[in-house]
Design an enzyme around this catalytic site. Sequence first.
Site, PDB file in Angstrom:
ATOM      1  N   GLN A 255      39.198  50.388  29.956  1.00 25.02           N
ATOM      2  CA  GLN A 255      40.065  49.829  30.985  1.00 25.02           C
ATOM      3  C   GLN A 255      41.205  50.788  31.316  1.00 25.02           C
ATOM      4  OE1 GLN A 255      39.849  47.324  33.686  1.00 25.02           O
ATOM      5  NE2 GLN A 255      38.641  46.860  31.912  1.00 25.02           N
ATOM      6  N   HIS A 258      40.772  53.438  34.073  1.00 26.01           N
ATOM      7  CA  HIS A 258      40.716  53.030  35.481  1.00 26.01           C
ATOM      8  C   HIS A 258      41.850  53.655  36.283  1.00 26.01           C
ATOM      9  CE1 HIS A 258      37.500  50.352  36.574  1.00 26.01           C
ATOM     10  NE2 HIS A 258      37.636  49.649  35.468  1.00 26.01           N
ATOM     11  N   GLU A 322      42.747  39.548  33.347  1.00 22.12           N
ATOM     12  CA  GLU A 322      41.595  39.775  34.222  1.00 22.12           C
ATOM     13  C   GLU A 322      40.311  39.786  33.378  1.00 22.12           C
ATOM     14  OE1 GLU A 322      39.928  43.230  37.290  1.00 22.12           O
ATOM     15  OE2 GLU A 322      41.383  43.742  35.741  1.00 22.12           O
ATOM     16  N   HIS A 323      40.317  40.606  32.328  1.00 23.49           N
ATOM     17  CA  HIS A 323      39.205  40.653  31.378  1.00 23.49           C
ATOM     18  C   HIS A 323      39.714  40.222  30.002  1.00 23.49           C
ATOM     19  CE1 HIS A 323      38.451  43.980  34.320  1.00 23.49           C
ATOM     20  NE2 HIS A 323      37.259  43.406  34.362  1.00 23.49           N
ATOM     21  N   ASP A 356      31.187  44.885  34.102  1.00 21.77           N
ATOM     22  CA  ASP A 356      31.507  45.835  35.166  1.00 21.77           C
ATOM     23  C   ASP A 356      30.262  46.302  35.904  1.00 21.77           C
ATOM     24  OD1 ASP A 356      34.219  45.887  35.123  1.00 21.77           O
ATOM     25  OD2 ASP A 356      34.435  47.816  34.114  1.00 21.77           O
ATOM     26  N   HIS A 415      44.594   6.467  67.178  1.00 22.50           N
ATOM     27  CA  HIS A 415      43.630   6.487  66.073  1.00 22.50           C
ATOM     28  C   HIS A 415      43.058   5.078  65.855  1.00 22.50           C
ATOM     29  CE1 HIS A 415      45.262  10.413  65.166  1.00 22.50           C
ATOM     30  NE2 HIS A 415      44.430  10.562  64.127  1.00 22.50           N
TER      31      HIS A 415
END
Length: 424
Positions: A255, A258, A322-323, A356, A415
């Site tokens: 990670q 990245h 996120e992960h 991934d 209505h």
Amino acid sequence: MKVIKYPQKSEWSKILARPAFDTSSLNATVSSILAEIKSGGDKAVISYEEKFDKVQLSSLSVSEKEIEDSDKLLSEELKSAIRTAKDNIEKFHTAQKFEPKKIETTAGVVCWQKAVGIEKVGLYVPGGTAPLFSTVLMLAVPAKIAGCREIVLCTPPDKDGNVNPAILYAAKVAGVNKIFKIGGVQAIGAMAYGTESVPKVYKIFGPGNQYVVAAKQLVSLKEVAIDMPAGPSEVQVIADETANPAFIASDLLSQAEHGVDSQVILTTTNENIIQSVVTEIEKQLAELPRKEIAEKALQHSIAILLDNEEELIELTNEYAPEHLIIETKNYIDFVDKIINAGSVFLGHYTPESAGDYASGTNHTLPTNGHAKAYSGVNLDSFVKKITFQEISKEGIKNLGSTIEIMAENELLFAHKNAVTLRLK
């Protein structure tokens, strides 16, 4: 990696803060570029491609020949891997198809939903420091399953005006309709507003740098929908004494590589595992081609030693990673207790890399704590649901007075009248 031992709960929010960067001038810059794309169309896009991607383009479209030639530029091994990943992603997302049911809510009153694919979707695939051809599969495959009629993909070309062949091959395999050589803010603007070459889409998907994220958020205010708010990538690992330090280090580094703004966190109740992981990180880091990027990411990454499993779970749900990788002997016991996470990886043999690329789950996930309210991309991301209702003569008799009373008490007499006339 900074080590924090037994922090008080009052300190958690400060400890878990994501990396912060000065973006004060970012929105103004992005807004200016978007305005030019909106008014200038292809000409403005080509100008920004020359400025930012250092390439002079005569056409923004990727030709059919370029797409076909991508096949010849890749090894059979890579093409086979892409097809395997595509098949798994397809299986997982096909299983998410909506099954409509007709419900009679009152005698003579029948309601149901229909799922319809969003007609035109735009996919952004980064191609800068790493050409993310896996993202093509993650976005285009569910779009195709959902029945999106037009799938438009934008990705930055290299300085020779070529798109990475793996991106082109993945797009062909996944069924993308149109591909354009456009990167960054100008790609988001082109898909949001439409140009002479690029169709205007109804929803934009895909990751990107801070400029791309800002552009997506700005165009979502008026022009198009977007998949979710997004930010730098992140991972949290929960580990105990049964975890393999080499596995943990590799997960954290995968990670960290990245980007320099990625965040990685190790959480455990076992102090010994922290030092073992730190040692392994140093060993593996030395061998990485993207060592400098990972090193910078590690500067704002942390290992947190906690008192017990309850604190591990509470801190995780507060962070909303996120992960999330759970490498413990009782990892299955965590499943029902995790309520805030993008995607979870269970056990010692489930690396985040699997999600991934090829396990079948989607890797386009909420970051920056947005997992508290957002899901990752899934089949529903590419569809809209339309409700239908059919009321018979018996049905309006059974339900009519309820509607009349409610409408009258809201002072909406037209209505009420729409029902009264039918009852008469």
